[in-house]
Write a protein that holds these residues in place. Structure first.
Motif, PDB file in Angstrom:
ATOM      1  N   ARG A 237       0.821  -1.212   0.000  1.00 38.90           N
ATOM      2  CA  ARG A 237       0.000   0.000   0.000  1.00 38.90           C
ATOM      3  C   ARG A 237       0.852   1.259   0.000  1.00 38.90           C
ATOM      4  O   ARG A 237       0.587   2.208  -0.743  1.00 38.90           O
ATOM      5  CB  ARG A 237      -0.901   0.002   1.231  1.00 38.90           C
ATOM      6  CG  ARG A 237      -2.081  -0.935   1.180  1.00 38.90           C
ATOM      7  CD  ARG A 237      -2.830  -0.893   2.497  1.00 38.90           C
ATOM      8  NE  ARG A 237      -4.111  -1.582   2.456  1.00 38.90           N
ATOM      9  CZ  ARG A 237      -4.910  -1.708   3.500  1.00 38.90           C
ATOM     10  NH1 ARG A 237      -4.550  -1.188   4.669  1.00 38.90           N
ATOM     11  NH2 ARG A 237      -6.057  -2.337   3.389  1.00 38.90           N
ATOM     12  N   ASP A 269     -10.722   4.073  -5.049  1.00 39.11           N
ATOM     13  CA  ASP A 269     -10.387   3.495  -3.745  1.00 39.11           C
ATOM     14  C   ASP A 269     -11.533   3.678  -2.746  1.00 39.11           C
ATOM     15  O   ASP A 269     -11.849   2.776  -1.959  1.00 39.11           O
ATOM     16  CB  ASP A 269      -9.111   4.197  -3.243  1.00 39.11           C
ATOM     17  CG  ASP A 269      -8.472   3.510  -2.058  1.00 39.11           C
ATOM     18  OD1 ASP A 269      -9.197   2.911  -1.248  1.00 39.11           O
ATOM     19  OD2 ASP A 269      -7.253   3.593  -1.919  1.00 39.11           O
ATOM     20  N   ALA A 276     -16.890  -4.631  -0.036  1.00 40.22           N
ATOM     21  CA  ALA A 276     -15.814  -5.549   0.337  1.00 40.22           C
ATOM     22  C   ALA A 276     -15.980  -6.019   1.776  1.00 40.22           C
ATOM     23  O   ALA A 276     -15.778  -7.206   2.083  1.00 40.22           O
ATOM     24  CB  ALA A 276     -14.461  -4.857   0.158  1.00 40.22           C
ATOM     25  N   VAL A 288     -11.437 -11.462   0.213  1.00 41.48           N
ATOM     26  CA  VAL A 288     -10.942 -10.114  -0.085  1.00 41.48           C
ATOM     27  C   VAL A 288      -9.424 -10.059   0.016  1.00 41.48           C
ATOM     28  O   VAL A 288      -8.753  -9.426  -0.807  1.00 41.48           O
ATOM     29  CB  VAL A 288     -11.579  -9.073   0.870  1.00 41.48           C
ATOM     30  CG1 VAL A 288     -10.806  -7.766   0.859  1.00 41.48           C
ATOM     31  CG2 VAL A 288     -13.032  -8.833   0.478  1.00 41.48           C
ATOM     32  N   SER A 292      -7.425  -8.842  -3.414  1.00 41.69           N
ATOM     33  CA  SER A 292      -6.937  -7.459  -3.330  1.00 41.69           C
ATOM     34  C   SER A 292      -5.424  -7.393  -3.518  1.00 41.69           C
ATOM     35  O   SER A 292      -4.921  -6.519  -4.236  1.00 41.69           O
ATOM     36  CB  SER A 292      -7.333  -6.832  -1.993  1.00 41.69           C
ATOM     37  OG  SER A 292      -6.680  -7.473  -0.914  1.00 41.69           O
ATOM     38  N   THR A 293      -4.699  -8.305  -2.901  1.00 42.47           N
ATOM     39  CA  THR A 293      -3.239  -8.270  -3.018  1.00 42.47           C
ATOM     40  C   THR A 293      -2.774  -8.704  -4.411  1.00 42.47           C
ATOM     41  O   THR A 293      -1.818  -8.139  -4.952  1.00 42.47           O
ATOM     42  CB  THR A 293      -2.598  -9.164  -1.940  1.00 42.47           C
ATOM     43  OG1 THR A 293      -3.255 -10.442  -1.912  1.00 42.47           O
ATOM     44  CG2 THR A 293      -2.728  -8.533  -0.561  1.00 42.47           C
ATOM     45  N   GLY A 322      -8.036  -2.420  -6.168  1.00 36.32           N
ATOM     46  CA  GLY A 322      -7.465  -3.439  -5.289  1.00 36.32           C
ATOM     47  C   GLY A 322      -7.273  -2.926  -3.880  1.00 36.32           C
ATOM     48  O   GLY A 322      -7.580  -3.620  -2.896  1.00 36.32           O
ATOM     49  N   ASN A 323      -6.791  -1.700  -3.754  1.00 35.06           N
ATOM     50  CA  ASN A 323      -6.588  -1.132  -2.427  1.00 35.06           C
ATOM     51  C   ASN A 323      -7.922  -0.837  -1.751  1.00 35.06           C
ATOM     52  O   ASN A 323      -8.076  -1.015  -0.541  1.00 35.06           O
ATOM     53  CB  ASN A 323      -5.763   0.155  -2.533  1.00 35.06           C
ATOM     54  CG  ASN A 323      -5.302   0.650  -1.177  1.00 35.06           C
ATOM     55  OD1 ASN A 323      -4.683  -0.078  -0.414  1.00 35.06           O
ATOM     56  ND2 ASN A 323      -5.611   1.897  -0.869  1.00 35.06           N
ATOM     57  N   ILE A 325     -10.837  -2.427  -2.049  1.00 33.46           N
ATOM     58  CA  ILE A 325     -11.527  -3.605  -1.503  1.00 33.46           C
ATOM     59  C   ILE A 325     -10.787  -4.165  -0.285  1.00 33.46           C
ATOM     60  O   ILE A 325     -11.368  -4.944   0.484  1.00 33.46           O
ATOM     61  CB  ILE A 325     -11.731  -4.711  -2.561  1.00 33.46           C
ATOM     62  CG1 ILE A 325     -10.388  -5.255  -3.065  1.00 33.46           C
ATOM     63  CG2 ILE A 325     -12.592  -4.212  -3.704  1.00 33.46           C
ATOM     64  CD1 ILE A 325     -10.537  -6.432  -4.010  1.00 33.46           C
ATOM     65  N   SER A 326      -9.527  -3.757  -0.098  1.00 34.99           N
ATOM     66  CA  SER A 326      -8.798  -4.202   1.098  1.00 34.99           C
ATOM     67  C   SER A 326      -8.983  -3.248   2.276  1.00 34.99           C
ATOM     68  O   SER A 326      -8.375  -3.441   3.328  1.00 34.99           O
ATOM     69  CB  SER A 326      -7.302  -4.343   0.797  1.00 34.99           C
ATOM     70  OG  SER A 326      -6.675  -3.072   0.687  1.00 34.99           O
TER      71      SER A 326
END
Length: 405
Positions: A237, A269, A276, A288, A292-293, A322-323, A325-326
């Motif tokens: 991140r 974002d 999520a 997730v 996400s990663t 991706g970031n 949903i995390s």
């Protein structure tokens, strides 16, 4: 309490203002000042390197204060720790706003940024513990994902509010926005009733409180396994925040285009955090954590292949998705694995690991870039995403998220 009240279904809306309002205000305050700290340092005579260091002091103050923050939360409780942290942040930003009109103002600015970082550490840990104990497990991921999303919204809004005030009050106007927002967060926190704990364990208050060392030993397996994934995710991140503007510069884009790409990535974002969280609550954390990663890792590894505004924008939007949903994932996993007794100490150690990753990610990017090239550095950070996905796939329990320990 009547039977109907006892069985009344839980709703996040019922705690929206007390749970998320202070977080939004605190992060608006942070967001308002982040773009101007380096500029303030330069105006006070700092070199470019020293100005960058002063900005870094916020993160360092937060990182190193995570463990003391857990002890403060234990002593004063979640609600009053939140109030005190917001008030301390407001006072620190007041000092920063006055640094331009007093002798040795650069030193005052540096100390103020350390205190802001320390306040953010206490505030973040206390609000995470607060929600962990106040929200039923079935709603935990949604609550903590919303908390993460609200924080990002505040950081996003803050610079715009600060910029508006600076049109009339100069660069110090951003600090006064920060003071007002953090003071409002403190007031909102102190005027609301404590949230009721849901489903607390009757054994939670028996015997002496576990020590930090005791928690570290008894949960070493968690810290060394799932904690490794958290470290990698945090590094990923933090790196993506540096990669986008650096690659934009590498392609010869001006600051306006680079900012536009970064801003649009941030907008994506902020749009996906609640779905999520709902997915994590209903299907489990792996649904997730792994996607996400992998998405962020893939997007980062695509960036060196881009050669235009559109190409970089598409990769940045994928990173933002991706970031997004995390959002709340680190807090949710910390809450899942934290014990009822010693939760504050556990979360302090958990956040220390996460912040170590956030510090180390840009260092890895810098080191590989210096040794090889920027493209190689970006690829190296992309690999972190796949490594995190592997760790999460192996270590996160494959059962549903219900905590039985």
């Amino acid at each position: 309490m009547t039977s109907a009240q006892a069985t009344k279904p839980f709703s996040l809306r019922s705690i929206a203002v007390p749970a998320f309002g202070p977080a939004l205000l605190f992060c608006i305050g942070e967001g308002a000042v982040l773009p101007v700290v380096a500029l303030s340092a330069r105006d006070l005579g700092a070199s470019v390197a020293v100005a960058a260091l002063i900005v870094t002091l916020i993160g360092l103050g937060s990182w190193f204060f995570n463990l003391p923050a857990s002890l403060i939360t234990l002593k004063f409780g979640e609600r009053w720790s939140i109030v005190g942290a917001a008030a301390a942040g407001a006072l620190a930003l007041t000092a920063a706003g006055l640094s331009s009109v007093i002798p040795n103002g650069l030193w005052l600015l540096a100390v103020a940024m350390i205190v802001v970082g320390m306040a953010a550490s206490v505030f973040s840990l206390a609000r995470q513990k607060y929600l962990t104990e106040a929200v039923p497990v079935a709603f935990r991921a949604r609550a903590l994902s919303t908390l993460g999303g609200v924080s990002r919204i505040g950081i996003f809004i803050g610079p715009f509010v600060g910029a508006g005030v600076m049109q009339f009050a100069g660069i110090s106007g951003a600090y006064w926005v920060g003071v007002a927002a953090m003071a409002a967060a403190a007031v909102l926190s102190v005027t609301i009733p404590d949230l009721p704990a849901v489903g607390g364990s009757g054994d939670a208050h028996r015997g002496p409180e576990p020590t930090m060392r005791g928690i570290a030993r008894s949960h070493a397996g968690v810290f060394l396994t799932v904690g490794a994934g958290i470290l990698l995710l945090s590094a990923l991140r933090a790196s993506r925040q540096v990669v986008i503007p650096l690659w934009a510069d590498n392609l010869g884009m001006d600051a306006t285009h680079a900012s536009l790409i970064y801003g649009l990535s941030g907008a994506i974002d902020m749009l996906v955090f609640y779905p999520a969280g709902k997915l994590m609550d209903r299907k489990g954390r792996q649904w997730v954590a792994i996607p996400s990663t992998v998405i962020m890792g893939t997007a980062l590894m695509l960036i060196p292949l881009t050669g235009s505004f559109v190409g970089l924008l598409l990769a940045a939007l994928l990173i933002g998705f991706g970031n997004g949903i995390s959002s709340g994932l680190i807090m949710t996993l910390g809450a899942d694995f934290s014990p009822d007794r010693g939760r504050g100490q556990f979360l302090g150690l958990w956040r220390f690991i996460a912040d170590a990753g956030a510090t180390g990610g840009p260092v890895l990017l810098s080191g590989v870039t210096a040794a090889v090239s920027l493209g190689a550095g970006v690829w190296a950070t992309g690999v972190l995403g796949f490594a995190a996905a592997v760790v999460f796939a192996i270590t996160i329990p494959r059962l549903r998220h219900r905590r039985n320990y």
